[in-house]
Design an enzyme around this catalytic site. Structure first.
Site, PDB file in Angstrom:
ATOM      1  N   GLU A 269       0.834  -1.195   0.000  1.00  0.00           N
ATOM      2  CA  GLU A 269       0.000   0.000   0.000  1.00  0.00           C
ATOM      3  C   GLU A 269       0.870   1.247   0.000  1.00  0.00           C
ATOM      4  O   GLU A 269       0.422   2.336   0.348  1.00  0.00           O
ATOM      5  CB  GLU A 269      -0.922   0.002   1.224  1.00  0.00           C
ATOM      6  CG  GLU A 269      -1.891  -1.174   1.245  1.00  0.00           C
ATOM      7  CD  GLU A 269      -2.840  -1.125   2.424  1.00  0.00           C
ATOM      8  OE1 GLU A 269      -3.782  -0.310   2.380  1.00  0.00           O
ATOM      9  OE2 GLU A 269      -2.625  -1.874   3.382  1.00  0.00           O
ATOM     10  N   SER A 289       7.086   4.827   1.960  1.00  0.00           N
ATOM     11  CA  SER A 289       7.895   5.091   0.781  1.00  0.00           C
ATOM     12  C   SER A 289       9.296   4.523   0.943  1.00  0.00           C
ATOM     13  O   SER A 289       9.924   4.691   1.985  1.00  0.00           O
ATOM     14  CB  SER A 289       7.984   6.600   0.530  1.00  0.00           C
ATOM     15  OG  SER A 289       8.700   6.871  -0.654  1.00  0.00           O
ATOM     16  N   ASP A 327       8.522   1.700  12.267  1.00  0.00           N
ATOM     17  CA  ASP A 327       7.260   2.211  12.792  1.00  0.00           C
ATOM     18  C   ASP A 327       6.683   3.286  11.881  1.00  0.00           C
ATOM     19  O   ASP A 327       7.413   3.983  11.157  1.00  0.00           O
ATOM     20  CB  ASP A 327       7.459   2.782  14.197  1.00  0.00           C
ATOM     21  CG  ASP A 327       7.422   1.705  15.273  1.00  0.00           C
ATOM     22  OD1 ASP A 327       7.295   0.518  14.905  1.00  0.00           O
ATOM     23  OD2 ASP A 327       7.531   2.047  16.462  1.00  0.00           O
ATOM     24  N   GLY A 335      21.636   8.852   7.222  1.00  0.00           N
ATOM     25  CA  GLY A 335      22.244   9.680   8.252  1.00  0.00           C
ATOM     26  C   GLY A 335      21.462   9.791   9.540  1.00  0.00           C
ATOM     27  O   GLY A 335      21.900  10.479  10.476  1.00  0.00           O
ATOM     28  N   LYS A 364      24.417   5.322  13.028  1.00  0.00           N
ATOM     29  CA  LYS A 364      23.769   5.927  11.873  1.00  0.00           C
ATOM     30  C   LYS A 364      22.985   4.859  11.110  1.00  0.00           C
ATOM     31  O   LYS A 364      23.315   3.668  11.171  1.00  0.00           O
ATOM     32  CB  LYS A 364      24.802   6.572  10.955  1.00  0.00           C
ATOM     33  CG  LYS A 364      25.376   7.877  11.471  1.00  0.00           C
ATOM     34  CD  LYS A 364      26.259   8.523  10.413  1.00  0.00           C
ATOM     35  CE  LYS A 364      26.763   9.879  10.882  1.00  0.00           C
ATOM     36  NZ  LYS A 364      27.601  10.544   9.841  1.00  0.00           N
TER      37      LYS A 364
END
Length: 401
Positions: A269, A289, A327, A335, A364
């Site tokens: 989705e 994304s 999450d 970074g 990082k």
């Protein structure tokens, strides 16, 4: 007669003329209304690597050298004429009866039989003498040189004949024109502008679905498995790969770019950007994304492991190993600084032998790229970014896949 055919193929393959192909096929092309340049290419059958080399021998021997459209050491394109069709049918003689009786057999012969119909109906060549059907061969995987081989590579990716990120697609955007698509038919934008008044006055202006260099996945590919679901045709670009069954793509914010996709059953989705590969069993939440490589400065293709969960509206800019969780609403970038306690770092190291501890417990995102079993989170009270060993098993809903 079959033995004679085998001898013909063997003799050709041993001759000095033989050049092994990566891929080959018969293509139908759509030409520009004004420029007569190739706008779209369709392969009813794509032969890849060592597939159907007998048919390659047939086609290579049936071509008329005078019909050469493009040639280099990397690829070639020939126009198909009457002589090609007749010679191919002659060479296929041992298998013709079986092919005619069983339409699902000998697919390359089925293509040639369709070419015979096009010949009989005077459809091989258009009114300007342009060849609408072409024999295309790819010899080397180098920078794309023609629209025909560009489409061949994209189809190889979508069919899973070539692995994602395995083919060189450099130059493809310069070869493909930005056109208006109406159904499966491309229209040159300049031609539409020049003919807008008469087309609209005659109520013959085409219904434009979208404008792009690429067609959509479903315009070129029939899903290879019945349990692949795409709920919006606009959300998957040609050149995407959707795995070996069970992939589900919901409408809304979901999207899969070319040279990207999933390896198996997944719920999507969110956005799978160019060159992103997603492992089986992963759930990409609404609006999530995954960064691609086409723009924005990111040059490292991202892989998402198996059985991961990317929360709603999250952003992932590093690779994830298996069993990771991001999450909802957070960005896990190269970074981004995460705090991992010593006890959790030890747990993570147990399943990641290459994990390197830090003295200040700060890591990082790039240090955690590709690691398995990590849960990424932002503390709601302090806003601090933390990570720890994931203890949640991600399972898809089998009823949906």
């Amino acid at each position: 007669m079959i033995e004679k055919f085998k001898n013909f193929v063997d003799t050709y393959q041993k001759s000095s003329l033989y050049k092994a192909p990566i891929g080959f096929g018969i293509a139908r092309v759509e030409l520009g209304q004004k420029s007569k340049k190739v706008l779209c290419v369709t392969y009813p059958v794509l032969n890849w690597t060592n597939e159907n080399l007998g048919s390659y021998a047939v086609f290579a021997n049936a071509i008329n050298p005078e019909r050469l459209i493009h040639s280099s050491e990397n690829e070639c394109v020939y126009g198909i004429d009457q002589d090609f069709v007749c010679k191919a049918i002659e060479l296929y003689t041992p298998f013709l009866i079986e092919a005619i009786q069983n339409k699902s057999s000998h697919k390359n012969i089925q293509v040639v039989l369709e070419l015979k119909k096009a010949l009989d109906e005077d459809r091989l060549i258009d009114e300007n003498g342009e060849y609408l059907f072409r024999f295309v061969v790819l010899y080397k995987d180098t920078k794309c040189e023609s629209v025909e081989t560009s489409y061949m590579k994209l189809l190889a990716l979508s069919l899973g004949k070539a692995k994602l990120r395995s083919l060189m697609l450099d130059g493809i955007f310069g070869l493909l024109q930005n056109v208006a698509w109406s159904g499966n038919k491309p229209y040159e934008l300049e031609w539409l502008r020049e003919n807008e008044i008469p087309l609209k006055m005659r109520s013959s202006y085409p219904s434009i679905d979208f404008v792009d260099k690429f067609p959509r996945y479903l315009m070129q590919v029939i899903p290879q498995y019945d349990n692949i679901r795409l709920l919006d045709t606009a959300k998957t670009r040609f050149g995407a790969y959707l795995g070996t069954g069970g992939y589900t793509q919901m409408p809304g914010a979901s999207y899969v770019n070319f040279n990207a996709g999933a390896q198996g059953a997944c719920m999507n989705e969110g956005r799978i950007s160019s060159s992103v590969v997603v492992g089986e069993g992963t759930d990409i939440g609404g609006g999530a994304s995954i960064l691609g490589v086409l723009s924005g400065g990111n040059s490292s293709p991202i892989s998402i492991g198996k059985n991961c969960l990317l929360g709603v509206n999250s952003s992932t800019g590093i690779s994830l190993g298996d069993g990771c969780i991001v999450d909802g609403g957070i960005a896990v970038l190269m970074g981004t600084i995460f705090e991992i306690s010593e006890s959790e770092a030890k747990k993570i190291s147990e399943i990641n032998p290459d994990f390197e501890f830090t003295s200040n417990n700060l890591y990082k995102g790039k240090d955690l790229s590709g690691k398995h079993g990590i849960h990424f989170r932002q503390e709601s009270t302090t806003g601090k970014m933390i990570a720890f060993r994931s203890n949640k098993k991600i399972e898809l809903n089998n009823a949906l896949h």
